[in-house]
Design a protein around this motif. Sequence first.
Motif, short mmCIF file in Angstrom:
data_model
loop_
_atom_site.label_atom_id
_atom_site.label_comp_id
_atom_site.label_asym_id
_atom_site.label_seq_id
_atom_site.Cartn_x
_atom_site.Cartn_y
_atom_site.Cartn_z
N ALA A 46 69.51 13.53 108.85
CA ALA A 46 69.43 14.24 107.57
C ALA A 46 68.39 15.35 107.61
N GLY A 47 68.65 16.39 106.85
CA GLY A 47 67.66 17.40 106.55
C GLY A 47 67.13 17.16 105.15
N ILE A 48 65.84 17.27 104.97
CA ILE A 48 65.22 17.06 103.65
C ILE A 48 64.65 18.39 103.18
N VAL A 49 65.22 18.94 102.13
CA VAL A 49 64.74 20.21 101.59
C VAL A 49 63.75 19.91 100.46
N LEU A 50 62.50 20.27 100.66
CA LEU A 50 61.47 20.02 99.65
C LEU A 50 61.61 21.03 98.52
N GLY A 51 61.58 20.53 97.29
CA GLY A 51 61.82 21.37 96.13
C GLY A 51 60.72 22.38 95.86
N LEU A 84 68.29 16.74 98.92
CA LEU A 84 67.68 17.76 98.07
C LEU A 84 66.78 17.05 97.08
N THR A 85 65.50 17.38 97.09
CA THR A 85 64.55 16.60 96.30
C THR A 85 63.71 17.48 95.39
#
Length: 205
Positions: A46-51, A84-85
């Motif tokens: 997974a890729g985690i995109v920080l908001g 997406l967080t």
Amino acid sequence: MRRRLLLFLVCCVLAGLLWIVFCLYQIGSIDRNPAISRYDQEPADAGIVLGASMWGDTPSPGLQERLNQALADYEAGRFEKIILTGGLDKPEYKYTEAEGMANFLISQGVPEDALLLENEATSTYENLLFSQEIMEEHGLKSSIIITHTYHGNRAYEIAEVLNYDRPGLSLTETKVLKPNQTVLREVLAYTKWKMDQIRLALGWK
């Protein structure tokens, strides 16, 4: 007493200056982070995109930079799922940061079933804590954290404290954020994180 007070104030100023230099070193030394080389080695689950902030119903230009980085990574096959967080910036906004990011990526051709949304986080610590819970729920083991270069070391330190399994870092340089304001904000944010880290170690948070 006056001399002692003056000496104390001088020591405080010097300590403050040394701390700022340390923070700037940490912020600016991302190239030595082992997660950078890990990004080039093998795909992650997974890729985690920080908001970051929304501008009304759309991602801010700064947040779009992170999304463009995530889109490029996804299209290069670096991961199959994108987390997406980010929560709601203002009560009057229609979308959370995660929802706004999802709308943007879907408009760029990313299938909806590739996206996992986390709609509650209000800080980088919560971004990574809640994303970790989503990973566990979906059986995702490895990850690449996607953010800006100035934010990379702090994000990686938090991931380490949360016992992420050797996360990678995918970073983008900002062309839209004001450099001085961005660095000052990150110095303050990094300082807060180190204080939070002490509290976590002592079991106070």
